[in-house]
Design an enzyme around this catalytic site. Structure first.
Site, PDB file in Angstrom:
ATOM      1  N   SER A   1       0.857  -1.188   0.000  1.00 17.43           N
ATOM      2  CA  SER A   1       0.000   0.000   0.000  1.00 17.43           C
ATOM      3  C   SER A   1       0.886   1.229   0.000  1.00 17.43           C
ATOM      4  O   SER A   1       2.054   1.163   0.393  1.00 17.43           O
ATOM      5  CB  SER A   1      -0.887   0.007   1.251  1.00 17.43           C
ATOM      6  OG  SER A   1      -1.470   1.278   1.480  1.00 17.43           O
TER       7      SER A   1
ATOM      8  N   TYR B   1      -1.807  -1.670  10.008  1.00 18.48           N
ATOM      9  CA  TYR B   1      -1.949  -1.886   8.574  1.00 18.48           C
ATOM     10  C   TYR B   1      -0.693  -1.422   7.838  1.00 18.48           C
ATOM     11  O   TYR B   1      -0.123  -2.144   7.019  1.00 18.48           O
ATOM     12  CB  TYR B   1      -3.177  -1.131   8.063  1.00 18.48           C
ATOM     13  CG  TYR B   1      -3.373  -1.200   6.569  1.00 18.48           C
ATOM     14  CD1 TYR B   1      -4.023  -2.273   5.983  1.00 18.48           C
ATOM     15  CD2 TYR B   1      -2.915  -0.176   5.738  1.00 18.48           C
ATOM     16  CE1 TYR B   1      -4.207  -2.333   4.610  1.00 18.48           C
ATOM     17  CE2 TYR B   1      -3.105  -0.221   4.370  1.00 18.48           C
ATOM     18  CZ  TYR B   1      -3.748  -1.309   3.810  1.00 18.48           C
ATOM     19  OH  TYR B   1      -3.924  -1.362   2.453  1.00 18.48           O
TER      20      TYR B   1
END
Length: 262
Positions: free
Chosen positions: A146, A169
């Site tokens: 990401s 995350y």
């Protein structure tokens, strides 16, 4: 690996897409099938079966239920699919885990569980399939990180009621970038390429519908002045899987509208 008549074709190649029924996974699966690939689409519960039926993809796509957080279930999946399909030519791991909690609220067990879902599960999948690819002498693995594996979320974008992208995350996604580099070096001499894709702002349809002001802030932070469309991930995945990327390995490809360029 079957030779393709065109560098962007995937004809005759078997590709496993783990997490393939999600918002970004669906166009990836559909495009691989459109390029001639045979796809195994794995996702939680009945998500993959529903997606394949909805888009009439049964001729090219086989759905299967899989929870990568369950190690025993993953091992059974690998054993059964290797027996049924053989070693795939491509593996795409698009799964992720997150609590969506604020830093101050995140507990130790939750942090560990997310690391298992993000890092450990990806490692176990990639290692199991990659070792078999290496024994054959060819293969391409695409992992998913990401933009938040490279940069920290800007709190100004996440005005209430939105929460900043959670710390666990981003930590997991940063680890996946390093995992791709490590595995690329480990298997490079044995014909296996390993790369990573880092999507930028790709809010799902519910977020786009319900939080228009947040989506606008995301768009304004991107050099292209807009958020990504789910189909814009599919080309990057297909490129890295195919012969057009035959001399590319160990790389992190940011598909982020320039988000990490400034």
């Amino acid at each position: 690996m079957p030779a393709a008549s065109h560098p962007f074709e995937l004809s005759g190649r078997d590709v496993w897409v783990i997490g393939g029924a999600g918002y970004l996974g669906r166009p990836v699966v559909a495009q691989i099938a459109a390029l001639g690939g045979r796809v195994l689409c794995a996702d939680l519960g009945e998500r993959a079966a529903a997606f394949v039926a909805e888009h009439s993809l049964a001729d090219a796509v086989t759905p299967v239920a899989l929870d990568v957080r369950n190690s025993a279930e993953m091992e059974a999946f690998l054993t059964s699919q290797m027996a049924a399909r053989g070693v795939p030519h491509g593996l795409v791991v698009m799964t992720y885990a997150s609590t969506a909690k604020r830093l101050e609220e995140l507990g130790e067990a939750e942090f560990d569980a997310v690391n298992h879902g993000n890092l450990t599960a990806t490692f176990l999948l990639a290692r199991a399939v990659g070792e078999r690819m290496a024994a054959r002498g060819s293969g391409s693995i695409v992992l998913f990180s990401s933009m938040y594996g490279s940069v920290s979320p800007d709190p100004r974008v996440y005005e209430a009621p939105m929460n900043p992208n959670p710390i666990e995350y981003g930590i997991g996604k940063a680890g996946i970038q390093q995992m791709a580099r490590y595995l690329a070096v480990h298997w490079g001499r044995r014909g296996v390429r390993v790369n990573c894709i880092s999507p930028g702002p790709f809010p799902n349809p519910d977020i786009q519908r319900d939080h228009a002001a947040f989506v606008q802030r995301l768009a304004e932070k991107s050099p292209l002045g807009r958020v990504g469309q789910s189909r814009e991930i599919a080309g990057a995945v297909s490129f890295l899987l195919g012969d057009a990327a035959s001399y590319i390995t160990g790389q992190n490809l940011a598909v982020d509208g320039g988000w990490t360029a400034w």
